[in-house]
Design an enzyme around this catalytic site. Structure first.
Site: not given
Length: 270
Positions: A70, A106, A127-131
């Site tokens: 991503k 998203d 969470g801390s990722g792309g999503m």
């Protein structure tokens, strides 16, 4: 009736490290329902630049992008739509005669799903990722000002929290009315038995939001149901973001009944 596949058929696709069937079945079912001369196929790759070159060379109309691509895909595109530029994360590519533009559906799906929630509601997002960036941006832009980002990776967690004026914590702690899981906890595989938030936090929340798509009922969502909480599910996110992709690729907006039937078909045939 959908035309037979021929030389005029437009191809759409997805790129993922671990391809699933939901998007493939959802899109193809809607092509049948709307009579569009399109076909959709999922792919995996270890050579992202070559795959994006293939989209240009073969005039693939659209491509869904999943982890871990991503962010890496951005440098290979010609431009970004506001939904992707705001969060430096792409989950959708639209090909207009060789010009590749990145979008993030998203983000749009989450905006729609939280539209009727109280904006003053504090939240905890894990969470801390792309999503997670897409969800945090959607919450921020929807007016949710009081939030905590929970991430063991302090650098990534603090960066995401600071970007939107939220707090950071290494572990879940203080309860909040809105709990959002944007991690693999509860996902089919190694973490499928894991509970995204402690039971006492779930008992005190009002809304449980889990972006995990498989399984449809994660331990977090089951616990929330048992506690009588409102739930927002990963299936809802997947359906809305895929619908927005469908419209971007085809320019056609299917009926609510067609979308519901396609989503039910995709869920029943994982």
């Amino acid at each position: 009736m959908k035309p037979l596949i021929g030389r005029e058929t437009r191809l759409c696709m997805s790129l993922s490290a671990r391809p699933g069937n939901f998007g493939t079945r959802f899109h193809n079912r809607l092509y049948e329902a709307t009579g569009l001369d399109f076909v959709y196929k999922s792919f995996s790759t270890t050579d992202l630049p070559a795959a994006i070159g293939g989209i240009r060379a073969l005039n693939v109309r659209g491509c869904a992008i999943s982890m871990p691509f991503k962010e890496a895909v951005i440098a290979l595109l010609d431009g970004l739509a506001p939904s992707a530029a705001a969060i430096d994360s792409v989950n959708t590519i639209v090909n207009d005669d060789g010009v590749l533009t990145g979008h993030n559906t998203d983000y749009g799906a989450v905006v729609d799903l939280v539209a009727d929630l109280d904006r003053t509601m504090p939240f905890v997002l894990r969470g801390s990722g792309g999503m997670a960036r897409a969800v945090a941006a959607a919450l921020h832009d929807s007016g949710f000002a009081n939030g905590t980002i929970v991430a063991r990776n302090e650098e990534a967690g603090r960066a995401l929290a600071d970007l939107y004026g939220y707090r950071w914590s290494a572990e879940p702690g203080e309860a909040a009315p809105l709990l959002v899981n944007v991690t693999p906890l509860g996902m089919t595989g190694a973490d499928e038995a894991a509970l995204a938030f402690p039971g006492e936090m779930i008992a005190r929340c009002e809304v449980a939001f889990d972006v995990v798509q498989y399984p449809p009922e994660t331990p977090f969502l089951r616990a929330a149901a048992e506690a009588g909480k409102r739930r927002i599910t990963g299936t809802e996110v997947a359906t809305l973001q895929a619908l927005q992709q469908f419209v971007l690729y085809t320019g056609v907006t299917p009926s609510a009944a067609q979308v519901e039937e396609a989503a039910a078909f995709a869920r029943a045939n994982p």
